[in-house]
Design a protein around this motif. Structure first.
Motif, short mmCIF file in Angstrom:
data_model
loop_
_atom_site.label_atom_id
_atom_site.label_comp_id
_atom_site.label_asym_id
_atom_site.label_seq_id
_atom_site.Cartn_x
_atom_site.Cartn_y
_atom_site.Cartn_z
N GLY A 19 84.72 107.64 70.61
CA GLY A 19 83.63 107.50 71.56
C GLY A 19 83.86 106.52 72.69
N ARG A 20 85.03 105.91 72.76
CA ARG A 20 85.31 104.94 73.83
C ARG A 20 85.67 105.63 75.14
NH1 ARG A 20 89.55 102.16 70.43
NH2 ARG A 20 88.31 101.43 68.70
N SER A 21 85.55 104.90 76.21
CA SER A 21 85.99 105.33 77.53
C SER A 21 86.76 104.16 78.13
CB SER A 21 84.79 105.66 78.41
OG SER A 21 84.14 106.81 77.96
N PRO A 22 87.63 104.37 79.06
CA PRO A 22 88.03 105.63 79.67
C PRO A 22 88.93 106.44 78.74
CG PRO A 22 89.38 103.89 80.55
CD PRO A 22 88.38 103.23 79.62
N VAL A 23 89.16 107.69 79.14
CA VAL A 23 89.99 108.58 78.34
C VAL A 23 91.07 109.24 79.19
CG1 VAL A 23 88.15 109.11 76.70
CG2 VAL A 23 88.50 110.60 78.68
N ASP A 24 92.05 109.77 78.49
CA ASP A 24 93.07 110.64 79.09
C ASP A 24 92.70 112.08 78.72
OD1 ASP A 24 94.57 108.36 79.75
OD2 ASP A 24 95.72 108.47 77.89
N ALA A 25 93.09 113.03 79.53
CA ALA A 25 93.01 114.44 79.16
C ALA A 25 94.29 114.74 78.39
CB ALA A 25 92.89 115.31 80.40
N ALA A 26 94.19 114.71 77.06
CA ALA A 26 95.37 114.88 76.19
C ALA A 26 95.62 116.36 75.93
CB ALA A 26 95.14 114.15 74.87
N HIS A 27 96.81 116.82 76.27
CA HIS A 27 97.19 118.22 76.09
C HIS A 27 97.72 118.47 74.68
CE1 HIS A 27 97.15 117.97 80.48
NE2 HIS A 27 97.10 119.29 80.50
N SER A 28 97.58 119.70 74.25
CA SER A 28 98.15 120.15 72.99
C SER A 28 99.66 119.91 72.99
CB SER A 28 97.86 121.64 72.80
OG SER A 28 98.64 122.18 71.77
N ASN A 29 100.21 119.61 71.82
CA ASN A 29 101.66 119.44 71.68
C ASN A 29 102.32 120.68 71.07
OD1 ASN A 29 101.73 116.84 72.70
ND2 ASN A 29 101.32 115.90 70.72
#
Length: 93
Positions: A19-29
């Protein structure tokens, strides 16, 4: 497929884990999602992760590759629900 709109929407969300921010847009591996040597997966396969959880996910620090496949699918489903939640609705956390 690239979608700047999707990435921008993902970055507005809190981390799907904590629930924290900021975030990265993490892509599937996963290669089935378009991941390859020097290639990111399709932007439709992104989830919001804070920096710590992004590193844990990318480096398989807390789960192996097969566990991460199942985990990512669950987090992607949660992300899709988060994208549809009205700001006045209850939190997903």
């Amino acid at each position: 497929m690239r979608s700047q709109k999707r990435l921008n929407e993902i970055r507005k969300l809190p981390c799907v884990v904590c629930g924290r921010s900021p975030v990265d847009a993490a892509h599937s591996n996963q290669s089935k999602d378009g991941k390859g040597m020097g290639l990111k997966a399709c932007d439709s396969k992104t989830i919001p992760l804070c920096r710590n959880h992004h590193v844990e996910y990318d480096q398989f620090q807390k789960m192996n590759r097969s566990e991460s496949v199942e985990w990512f699918a669950k987090m992607l489903e949660k992300t899709e629900r988060m994208l549809k939640i009205d700001t006045n609705s209850d939190s997903v956390f």
